[in-house]
Write an enzyme that holds these catalytic residues in place. Structure first.
Site, mmCIF file in Angstrom:
data_model
loop_
_atom_site.group_PDB
_atom_site.id
_atom_site.type_symbol
_atom_site.label_atom_id
_atom_site.label_comp_id
_atom_site.label_asym_id
_atom_site.label_seq_id
_atom_site.Cartn_x
_atom_site.Cartn_y
_atom_site.Cartn_z
ATOM 1 N N CYS B 86 0.844 -1.208 0.000
ATOM 2 C CA CYS B 86 0.000 0.000 0.000
ATOM 3 C C CYS B 86 0.881 1.262 0.000
ATOM 4 O O CYS B 86 1.519 1.549 -0.998
ATOM 5 C CB CYS B 86 -0.970 -0.035 1.172
ATOM 6 S SG CYS B 86 -2.315 1.150 1.007
ATOM 7 N N HIS B 203 -3.493 -5.678 1.314
ATOM 8 C CA HIS B 203 -2.782 -5.823 2.588
ATOM 9 C C HIS B 203 -2.685 -7.277 3.058
ATOM 10 O O HIS B 203 -3.517 -7.711 3.875
ATOM 11 C CB HIS B 203 -3.525 -5.024 3.661
ATOM 12 C CG HIS B 203 -3.360 -3.544 3.546
ATOM 13 N ND1 HIS B 203 -2.302 -2.882 4.113
ATOM 14 C CD2 HIS B 203 -4.109 -2.599 2.932
ATOM 15 C CE1 HIS B 203 -2.407 -1.583 3.853
ATOM 16 N NE2 HIS B 203 -3.497 -1.387 3.129
ATOM 17 N N GLU B 205 -0.742 -8.491 5.221
ATOM 18 C CA GLU B 205 -0.451 -8.562 6.666
ATOM 19 C C GLU B 205 -1.716 -8.523 7.507
ATOM 20 O O GLU B 205 -1.687 -8.825 8.691
ATOM 21 C CB GLU B 205 0.506 -7.414 7.054
ATOM 22 C CG GLU B 205 -0.127 -6.048 7.266
ATOM 23 C CD GLU B 205 -0.491 -5.325 5.979
ATOM 24 O OE1 GLU B 205 -0.420 -5.955 4.896
ATOM 25 O OE2 GLU B 205 -0.880 -4.135 6.046
#
Lengths: 85, 233
Positions: B86, B203, B205
């Site tokens: 990002c 994302h 994570e």
């Protein structure tokens, strides 16, 4: 010749390159249409910076502002810039 | 192996990245401060999501000049693994470690939702644990994810198989309908020519546990671990 540095003021105009989509400009144009301004063919958005600094002469001043515009103020992948002193 | 998560002023996905690596992947991980001039022996640097330096000027434009970046340039040059997620992707573009640039989303809105991405390249350090054309369910959250590159640039990306992810349907169909931000040709992630630097808007994570709605993020981090431990090329 004096070696004293003089104060300069530059204006840097940054705009998206031709052919790069400008979502903000497109949205503003649409809003203008909603307001009744139907003759607007295109809106391109951009930004400008006022830079004040000391420099030995105009040539040096121009060189410096072009350098910082190329390195930071504009992204040459998508933007053009114009410097006025 | 050791991961390093960079903290810039305004990073806000740094702890998510730390968390998935420490508790889910069970690998060593540390933080790297933006003023640091040392990567502390990391095998992989993560540039996390967020709004570094308030997104002033352009996303990633100021972060690109943070002192830690000089180390990251040297590290990447020597083949070290760098993943930008990002805002991290935006920084890699501004830094010139990846080609192209980000424009404002075509909707002009912050977009925060689940997307599906298709793995087009499984032969990278970041995707070797995926099947080619596998579809991953991962969320996006950004205002500037509208990837742009010149025509010649796009041609080169394709010729060199650098487009790693496309936005797609849950079944893997690539169509503008599944494009959350107007990105050129639904591009969601790319790598550099040497394939050791990856940028992606979604994302991974954030999705390492079933309770969070998807575990697909683990594929990215397990690929990196495989690569560093020599289990994949």
């Amino acid at each position: 010749m004096s070696k004293e540095k003089k104060s300069y003021q530059a204006t840097v105009y940054v705009r998206l390159k031709e052919g790069v989509l400008d979502p903000q400009g497109t949205t503003i144009k649409r809003a203008l249409g909603d307001m009744g301004y139907n003759g607007v063919e295109e809106i391109r958005s951009g930004k400008f910076f006022e830079v004040s600094f000391l420099s030995a002469n105009r040539k040096e001043a121009l060189k410096l502002v072009n350098e910082i515009s190329d390195k930071l103020l504009a992204n040459p992948v998508i933007e053009d810039f114009k410097v006025e002193i | 192996m050791k991961f390093g998560v960079v903290i810039l002023p305004g990073s806000n996905c740094d702890y998510d990245a730390y968390q998935i690596i420490k508790t889910i992947m069970k690998e060593e991980v540390g933080f790297l401060w933006h003023q640091d001039k040392d990567l502390n022996g990391c095998d992989c640097v993560i540039l996390p999501g967020g709004f570094s330096y308030g997104d002033y000027l352009r996303t990633g434009a100021i972060a690109r000049f943070a002192p830690i970046m000089q180390e990251i340039f040297n590290f990447a040059e020597k083949g070290g693994l760098v993943i930008g997620i990002c805002n991290g992707f935006q920084i890699l573009l501004e830094a010139g470690l990846l080609p192209g640039a980000m424009l404002r989303n075509s909707s002009l809105r912050f977009v925060c939702k689940w997307v599906h991405i298709k793995v087009e390249q499984e032969n990278t350090p970041f995707t070797n644990n995926c099947q080619r054309f596998q579809v991953l369910k991962i969320p996006v959250a950004h205002t500037d994810g509208n990837y742009f590159i010149s025509e010649e640039g796009l041609k080169k990306l394709k010729e060199n198989n650098q487009i790693v992810f496309h936005y797609c349907s849950p079944q893997g169909e690539i169509d503008p309908v599944y494009n959350p931000n107007g990105a050129l040709e639904n591009i969601a992630g790319i790598c550099n020519l040497k394939r050791n630097v990856l940028g992606m808007m979604p994302h991974p994570e954030r999705v390492g546990e079933k309770i969070l709605g998807s575990e697909d993020g683990k594929h990215i981090f397990s690929s990196i671990v495989n690569f560093v431990k020599g289990k994949a090329n």
